[in-house]
Write a protein that holds these residues in place. Structure first.
Motif, PDB file in Angstrom:
ATOM      1  N   SER A 159     -99.762  74.181 -92.955  1.00  0.00           N
ATOM      2  CA  SER A 159    -100.842  74.235 -91.967  1.00  0.00           C
ATOM      3  C   SER A 159    -100.364  73.790 -90.574  1.00  0.00           C
ATOM      4  O   SER A 159    -101.138  73.785 -89.624  1.00  0.00           O
ATOM      5  N   GLY A 160     -99.101  73.376 -90.490  1.00  0.00           N
ATOM      6  CA  GLY A 160     -98.561  72.987 -89.176  1.00  0.00           C
ATOM      7  C   GLY A 160     -98.935  71.579 -88.744  1.00  0.00           C
ATOM      8  O   GLY A 160     -98.887  71.245 -87.559  1.00  0.00           O
ATOM      9  N   LEU A 161     -99.285  70.741 -89.727  1.00  0.00           N
ATOM     10  CA  LEU A 161     -99.761  69.396 -89.404  1.00  0.00           C
ATOM     11  C   LEU A 161     -98.690  68.533 -88.719  1.00  0.00           C
ATOM     12  O   LEU A 161     -99.000  67.729 -87.830  1.00  0.00           O
ATOM     13  N   VAL A 162     -97.443  68.721 -89.128  1.00  0.00           N
ATOM     14  CA  VAL A 162     -96.374  67.893 -88.542  1.00  0.00           C
ATOM     15  C   VAL A 162     -96.277  68.158 -87.038  1.00  0.00           C
ATOM     16  O   VAL A 162     -96.285  67.226 -86.224  1.00  0.00           O
ATOM     17  N   ALA A 163     -96.259  69.423 -86.686  1.00  0.00           N
ATOM     18  CA  ALA A 163     -96.179  69.784 -85.263  1.00  0.00           C
ATOM     19  C   ALA A 163     -97.424  69.299 -84.516  1.00  0.00           C
ATOM     20  O   ALA A 163     -97.345  68.867 -83.356  1.00  0.00           O
ATOM     21  N   GLU A 164     -98.564  69.362 -85.192  1.00  0.00           N
ATOM     22  CA  GLU A 164     -99.808  68.923 -84.542  1.00  0.00           C
ATOM     23  C   GLU A 164     -99.744  67.430 -84.212  1.00  0.00           C
ATOM     24  O   GLU A 164    -100.152  66.998 -83.123  1.00  0.00           O
ATOM     25  N   ILE A 165     -99.223  66.641 -85.153  1.00  0.00           N
ATOM     26  CA  ILE A 165     -99.111  65.192 -84.916  1.00  0.00           C
ATOM     27  C   ILE A 165     -98.126  64.902 -83.784  1.00  0.00           C
ATOM     28  O   ILE A 165     -98.385  64.066 -82.912  1.00  0.00           O
ATOM     29  N   VAL A 166     -97.013  65.613 -83.784  1.00  0.00           N
ATOM     30  CA  VAL A 166     -96.031  65.436 -82.706  1.00  0.00           C
ATOM     31  C   VAL A 166     -96.690  65.709 -81.355  1.00  0.00           C
ATOM     32  O   VAL A 166     -96.543  64.945 -80.393  1.00  0.00           O
ATOM     33  N   GLU A 167     -97.431  66.792 -81.317  1.00  0.00           N
ATOM     34  CA  GLU A 167     -98.104  67.219 -80.086  1.00  0.00           C
ATOM     35  C   GLU A 167     -99.140  66.190 -79.618  1.00  0.00           C
ATOM     36  O   GLU A 167     -99.217  65.822 -78.459  1.00  0.00           O
ATOM     37  N   LEU A 168     -99.933  65.720 -80.589  1.00  0.00           N
ATOM     38  CA  LEU A 168    -100.978  64.737 -80.278  1.00  0.00           C
ATOM     39  C   LEU A 168    -100.407  63.459 -79.686  1.00  0.00           C
ATOM     40  O   LEU A 168    -101.037  62.819 -78.843  1.00  0.00           O
ATOM     41  N   LYS A 223     -99.395  64.374 -73.625  1.00  0.00           N
ATOM     42  CA  LYS A 223    -100.755  64.383 -74.157  1.00  0.00           C
ATOM     43  C   LYS A 223    -101.415  63.012 -73.971  1.00  0.00           C
ATOM     44  O   LYS A 223    -102.490  62.892 -73.392  1.00  0.00           O
ATOM     45  N   LEU A 224    -100.735  61.981 -74.494  1.00  0.00           N
ATOM     46  CA  LEU A 224    -101.356  60.645 -74.485  1.00  0.00           C
ATOM     47  C   LEU A 224    -101.587  60.126 -73.067  1.00  0.00           C
ATOM     48  O   LEU A 224    -102.626  59.540 -72.775  1.00  0.00           O
ATOM     49  N   SER A 225    -100.620  60.362 -72.185  1.00  0.00           N
ATOM     50  CA  SER A 225    -100.751  59.780 -70.847  1.00  0.00           C
ATOM     51  C   SER A 225    -101.884  60.430 -70.059  1.00  0.00           C
ATOM     52  O   SER A 225    -102.384  59.854 -69.099  1.00  0.00           O
ATOM     53  N   GLY A 226    -102.315  61.599 -70.485  1.00  0.00           N
ATOM     54  CA  GLY A 226    -103.390  62.272 -69.765  1.00  0.00           C
ATOM     55  C   GLY A 226    -104.791  61.921 -70.254  1.00  0.00           C
ATOM     56  O   GLY A 226    -105.778  62.285 -69.628  1.00  0.00           O
ATOM     57  N   LEU A 227    -104.876  61.204 -71.354  1.00  0.00           N
ATOM     58  CA  LEU A 227    -106.190  60.917 -71.927  1.00  0.00           C
ATOM     59  C   LEU A 227    -106.924  59.831 -71.146  1.00  0.00           C
ATOM     60  O   LEU A 227    -106.329  58.817 -70.765  1.00  0.00           O
ATOM     61  N   GLU A 228    -108.208  60.043 -70.995  1.00  0.00           N
ATOM     62  CA  GLU A 228    -109.055  59.079 -70.288  1.00  0.00           C
ATOM     63  C   GLU A 228    -108.853  57.651 -70.822  1.00  0.00           C
ATOM     64  O   GLU A 228    -108.680  56.701 -70.054  1.00  0.00           O
ATOM     65  N   VAL A 229    -108.873  57.516 -72.148  1.00  0.00           N
ATOM     66  CA  VAL A 229    -108.804  56.188 -72.765  1.00  0.00           C
ATOM     67  C   VAL A 229    -107.487  55.472 -72.423  1.00  0.00           C
ATOM     68  O   VAL A 229    -107.417  54.246 -72.408  1.00  0.00           O
ATOM     69  N   ASN A 230    -106.451  56.250 -72.116  1.00  0.00           N
ATOM     70  CA  ASN A 230    -105.158  55.660 -71.793  1.00  0.00           C
ATOM     71  C   ASN A 230    -104.917  55.528 -70.290  1.00  0.00           C
ATOM     72  O   ASN A 230    -103.953  54.906 -69.861  1.00  0.00           O
ATOM     73  N   ARG A 231    -105.793  56.143 -69.512  1.00  0.00           N
ATOM     74  CA  ARG A 231    -105.609  56.121 -68.053  1.00  0.00           C
ATOM     75  C   ARG A 231    -106.440  55.046 -67.384  1.00  0.00           C
ATOM     76  O   ARG A 231    -106.226  54.713 -66.218  1.00  0.00           O
ATOM     77  N   THR A 232    -107.427  54.543 -68.110  1.00  0.00           N
ATOM     78  CA  THR A 232    -108.359  53.585 -67.506  1.00  0.00           C
ATOM     79  C   THR A 232    -108.379  52.273 -68.288  1.00  0.00           C
ATOM     80  O   THR A 232    -107.915  52.207 -69.423  1.00  0.00           O
ATOM     81  N   GLY A 233    -108.947  51.253 -67.680  1.00  0.00           N
ATOM     82  CA  GLY A 233    -109.136  49.979 -68.383  1.00  0.00           C
ATOM     83  C   GLY A 233    -107.935  49.064 -68.289  1.00  0.00           C
ATOM     84  O   GLY A 233    -106.846  49.472 -67.880  1.00  0.00           O
ATOM     85  N   VAL A 234    -108.171  47.799 -68.643  1.00  0.00           N
ATOM     86  CA  VAL A 234    -107.112  46.788 -68.598  1.00  0.00           C
ATOM     87  C   VAL A 234    -107.122  45.966 -69.883  1.00  0.00           C
ATOM     88  O   VAL A 234    -108.099  45.984 -70.625  1.00  0.00           O
TER      89      VAL A 234
END
Ligand code: A3P
Length: 330
Positions: free
Chosen positions: A255-264, A269-280
């Motif tokens: 189902s391509g899960l390994v690639a999906e996890i790598v991508e996620l 990906k992570l640096s662009g997420l709201e939860v990772n861009r805001t807050g202290v």
């Protein structure tokens, strides 16, 4: 019980105040404890963990790094792998990494234990993902024991990239204390880092302790390198899943899960997420750290942009010396 905890905490503070001290990066004091240097609040946590953490479970996963070696990435990957599900709901299973800062997927134990109160980890769902920067030799006895059931994953990074990452991170930290200086220069940082004077330093001893133990107990300690994960993310995600005891099934593979996890979990990906861009965060240790500070560039070899040749050479000489004949290389 609270009184007892407070007394024990004060006693640790007292012990720490008697340890050798050096003015570290931006004048945050560093204390020497059993051969490694620590910021004071973290050291209180380290000592508390050694005294109070005594029940590792077979399902526990310790996610260990030297600071700025890819902890955030490892936490995200371990979280996604252990929480993966075949459902297609947005934000469920491995996809819930989209709404959580990786640092919140697994407690940073030293910060958790830094205060008087001994945290209750029993309530955490299994498998517990426990993050720490502690050197191997300082882990609680119960974890180093031959018969310890828990698994440890160590993510190692090339020292010059680690150094450059540390400089940027520490320079973005906020502090109320007037004694704390504005910024540390690359020059000063190289000097201190090479003397082992950085949080959890020296980096070489830190890496070698885990390297040697991974040779001795490969079933319990998996040693990974940031650069290898970057070069071959899918192979390393499989390696992690196998080590954890949850290999990808043929259905998951197809189902391509390994690639999906790598991508996620990739930097972009992570640096662009709201939860990772805001807050202290960082309150518990008396500093302010932007959630976004855990994401800077995520590149291999970024030291080239920041270190003069003689600075790089200074670090490399020690690395060559220290790793010679150990089987570990960068
Ligand atoms: P740089 O400062 O070199 O960019 P830690 O998580 O141990 O604090 O380490 C932080 C380093 O890991 C930073 O390195 C950061 O950019 C990088 N990083 C964070 N998330 C990452 C990811 N998903 N993939 C690769 N590198 C990542």
């Amino acid at each position: 019980e609270r009184d007892g905890e407070l007394r024990a905490y004060q006693q640790r503070q007292e012990e720490i105040s008697k340890l050798p001290v050096e003015m570290g990066w931006r004048n945050f004091p560093l204390r020497l404890y059993h051969g490694f240097w620590f910021h004071e609040p973290h050291l209180n946590g380290v000592i508390s963990i050694r005294r109070n953490f005594c029940r590792p479970a077979p399902s526990d996963l310790f996610l260990v790094t030297f600071p700025k070696s890819g902890t955030t990435w490892l936490k995200a990957l371990a979280f996604a792998i252990t929480n993966r599900s075949s459902g297609h709901h947005i934000n469920s299973g491995h996809r819930s990494i989209l709404s959580r800062h990786p640092q919140d997927c697994s407690p940073y134990l030293e910060a958790f234990y830094a205060g008087p109160q001994v945290p209750d980890l029993d309530a955490m769902p299994s498998p517990r993902l426990l993050g720490t920067h502690m050197p191997y030799s300082l882990l609680p006895e119960s974890l180093r024991d031959e018969g310890s059931p828990s698994r440890i994953i160590y993510l190692c990074r090339e020292p010059k990239d680690t150094l450059v990452s540390t400089v940027h991170f520490i320079n973005t930290m906020g502090s109320e204390q007037s004694s704390i200086a504005g910024a540390i220069s690359m020059d000063q940082a190289v000097e201190l880092f090479c003397k082992g004077l950085s949080p959890y330093g020296p980096v070489w001893e830190h890496q070698l302790e885990y390297w040697r133990e991974s040779q001795r107990r490969p079933d319990k300690l998996l040693f990974l390198k940031y650069e290898d994960v970057m070069a071959e993310p899918e192979a390393n995600v499989r390696k992690l899943a196998n080590f954890i005891g949850r290999p990808f099934s043929p259905e998951e593979e197809s189902s391509g899960l390994v690639a999906e996890i790598v991508e996620l979990c990739c930097f972009e990906k992570l640096s662009g997420l709201e939860v990772n861009r805001t807050g202290v965060r960082g309150k518990e240790i008396g500093v302010t750290i932007n959630n976004s500070s855990f994401f800077r560039k995520g590149k291999v070899g970024d030291w080239r942009e920041h270190l003069l040749p003689e600075m790089a050479e200074k670090v490399d000489v020690i690395t060559r010396d220290m790793l010679q004949g150990t089987g570990l290389s960068h």
